[in-house]
Design a protein around this motif. Structure first.
Motif, mmCIF file in Angstrom:
data_model
loop_
_atom_site.group_PDB
_atom_site.id
_atom_site.type_symbol
_atom_site.label_atom_id
_atom_site.label_comp_id
_atom_site.label_asym_id
_atom_site.label_seq_id
_atom_site.Cartn_x
_atom_site.Cartn_y
_atom_site.Cartn_z
ATOM 1 N N SER A 9 0.823 -1.209 0.000
ATOM 2 C CA SER A 9 0.000 0.000 0.000
ATOM 3 C C SER A 9 0.856 1.258 0.000
ATOM 4 N N PHE A 10 0.283 2.301 -0.561
ATOM 5 C CA PHE A 10 0.881 3.625 -0.590
ATOM 6 C C PHE A 10 -0.142 4.604 -0.062
ATOM 7 N N PHE A 11 0.305 5.768 0.353
ATOM 8 C CA PHE A 11 -0.630 6.848 0.647
ATOM 9 C C PHE A 11 0.037 8.177 0.380
ATOM 10 N N SER A 12 -0.800 9.157 0.083
ATOM 11 C CA SER A 12 -0.277 10.495 -0.168
ATOM 12 C C SER A 12 -0.459 11.338 1.082
ATOM 13 N N VAL A 13 0.449 12.263 1.255
ATOM 14 C CA VAL A 13 0.417 13.170 2.394
ATOM 15 C C VAL A 13 0.205 14.574 1.865
ATOM 16 N N LYS A 14 -0.897 15.198 2.272
ATOM 17 C CA LYS A 14 -1.162 16.601 1.935
ATOM 18 C C LYS A 14 -0.286 17.419 2.873
ATOM 19 N N MET A 15 0.691 18.104 2.315
ATOM 20 C CA MET A 15 1.678 18.807 3.125
ATOM 21 C C MET A 15 1.065 20.026 3.819
ATOM 22 N N SER A 16 1.539 20.317 5.028
ATOM 23 C CA SER A 16 1.102 21.494 5.769
ATOM 24 C C SER A 16 1.607 22.746 5.066
ATOM 25 N N GLU A 17 0.996 23.870 5.397
ATOM 26 C CA GLU A 17 1.386 25.134 4.789
ATOM 27 C C GLU A 17 2.846 25.448 5.123
ATOM 28 N N GLY A 18 3.608 25.796 4.129
ATOM 29 C CA GLY A 18 5.009 26.142 4.315
ATOM 30 C C GLY A 18 5.958 24.967 4.183
ATOM 31 N N ILE A 19 5.437 23.761 3.977
ATOM 32 C CA ILE A 19 6.290 22.575 3.833
ATOM 33 C C ILE A 19 6.180 22.083 2.397
ATOM 34 N N VAL A 20 7.331 21.797 1.793
ATOM 35 C CA VAL A 20 7.388 21.416 0.389
ATOM 36 C C VAL A 20 7.772 19.945 0.283
ATOM 37 N N ALA A 21 6.994 19.192 -0.480
ATOM 38 C CA ALA A 21 7.227 17.752 -0.610
ATOM 39 C C ALA A 21 8.538 17.441 -1.317
ATOM 40 N N THR A 22 8.983 18.319 -2.201
ATOM 41 C CA THR A 22 10.220 18.055 -2.944
ATOM 42 C C THR A 22 11.470 18.187 -2.079
ATOM 43 N N SER A 23 11.321 18.638 -0.836
ATOM 44 C CA SER A 23 12.485 18.775 0.040
ATOM 45 C C SER A 23 12.885 17.448 0.674
ATOM 46 N N TYR A 24 12.111 16.390 0.443
ATOM 47 C CA TYR A 24 12.437 15.081 1.010
ATOM 48 C C TYR A 24 13.081 14.200 -0.037
ATOM 49 N N ALA A 25 13.932 13.281 0.418
ATOM 50 C CA ALA A 25 14.614 12.353 -0.478
ATOM 51 C C ALA A 25 13.959 10.979 -0.369
ATOM 52 N N ALA A 26 14.096 10.183 -1.425
ATOM 53 C CA ALA A 26 13.529 8.836 -1.421
ATOM 54 C C ALA A 26 14.057 8.058 -0.216
ATOM 55 N N GLY A 27 13.139 7.420 0.502
ATOM 56 C CA GLY A 27 13.521 6.631 1.667
ATOM 57 C C GLY A 27 13.389 7.358 2.991
ATOM 58 N N ASP A 28 13.184 8.681 2.985
ATOM 59 C CA ASP A 28 12.988 9.410 4.250
ATOM 60 C C ASP A 28 11.786 8.840 4.981
ATOM 61 N N LYS A 29 11.902 8.678 6.283
ATOM 62 C CA LYS A 29 10.862 8.049 7.095
ATOM 63 C C LYS A 29 9.870 9.077 7.616
ATOM 64 N N PHE A 30 8.596 8.693 7.607
ATOM 65 C CA PHE A 30 7.531 9.503 8.185
ATOM 66 C C PHE A 30 6.912 8.723 9.330
ATOM 67 N N TYR A 31 6.347 9.446 10.289
ATOM 68 C CA TYR A 31 5.859 8.852 11.530
ATOM 69 C C TYR A 31 4.423 9.277 11.806
ATOM 70 N N ILE A 32 3.760 8.520 12.686
ATOM 71 C CA ILE A 32 2.359 8.766 13.003
ATOM 72 C C ILE A 32 2.100 8.396 14.460
ATOM 73 N N ASP A 33 1.060 8.963 15.028
ATOM 74 C CA ASP A 33 0.590 8.592 16.359
ATOM 75 C C ASP A 33 0.046 7.160 16.274
ATOM 76 N N PRO A 34 0.489 6.230 17.115
ATOM 77 C CA PRO A 34 0.009 4.848 17.024
ATOM 78 C C PRO A 34 -1.502 4.706 17.216
ATOM 79 N N MET A 35 -2.138 5.690 17.837
ATOM 80 C CA MET A 35 -3.586 5.647 18.021
ATOM 81 C C MET A 35 -4.341 5.982 16.730
#
Length: 144
Positions: free
Chosen positions: A97-123
């Motif tokens: 599975s994949f999912f897209s992340v709608k970036m917050s204001e002021g954050i640019v998706a192109t600033s991340y490199a392939a393989g960078d990890k993202f995190y979430i609240d376990p709840m």
């Protein structure tokens, strides 16, 4: 000629009732009378949920690395608990599975490199079993 029922300049046009016929409607009023949802702040802990794949139309496309599925609109964080966006769309095969992340204001998706990890609240994660077919239960009636 008779004036329209309910409404007027003081009412809502339905005699103070919402579309379900109940009184006191009002948007966003929950059980405790709160308004719109508020920012809960960063969670106490975060777990890895995905790895960045590429940017697409301002969103970040990520590959799910957790065995659980994130809620829609769940906040996505970096490891230091800085919120970078929210889950927008979930797609792909059930085992990849994949999912897209709608970036917050002021954050640019192109600033991340392939393989960078993202995190979430376990709840904010659902078990995969919620999306798989469940066995049918047959109830038997005993005739005495």
């Amino acid at each position: 000629m008779r004036p329209p029922r309910g409404g007027g300049f003081r009412g809502r046009g339905t005699g103070g009732r919402d579309s379900g016929g109940r009184f006191g409607g009002g948007r966003g009023r929950g059980r405790f009378g709160g308004g719109d949802r508020f920012n809960e702040g960063p969670p106490e802990q975060v777990v890895e949920v995905s790895a960045f794949v590429h940017a697409c139309e301002g969103d970040a496309v990520t590959k799910l690395t957790n065995e659980k599925i994130p809620y829609f609109n769940a906040p996505i964080y970096l490891q230091n608990k800085t919120q970078i966006g929210k889950v927008d769309e979930i797609f792909g095969a059930i085992n990849e599975s994949f999912f897209s992340v709608k970036m917050s204001e002021g954050i640019v998706a192109t600033s991340y490199a392939a393989g960078d990890k993202f995190y979430i609240d376990p709840m904010k994660l659902l078990p995969l079993a919620r999306f798989l077919p469940q066995p049918k239960y047959v109830s038997f009636q005993l005739f005495v």
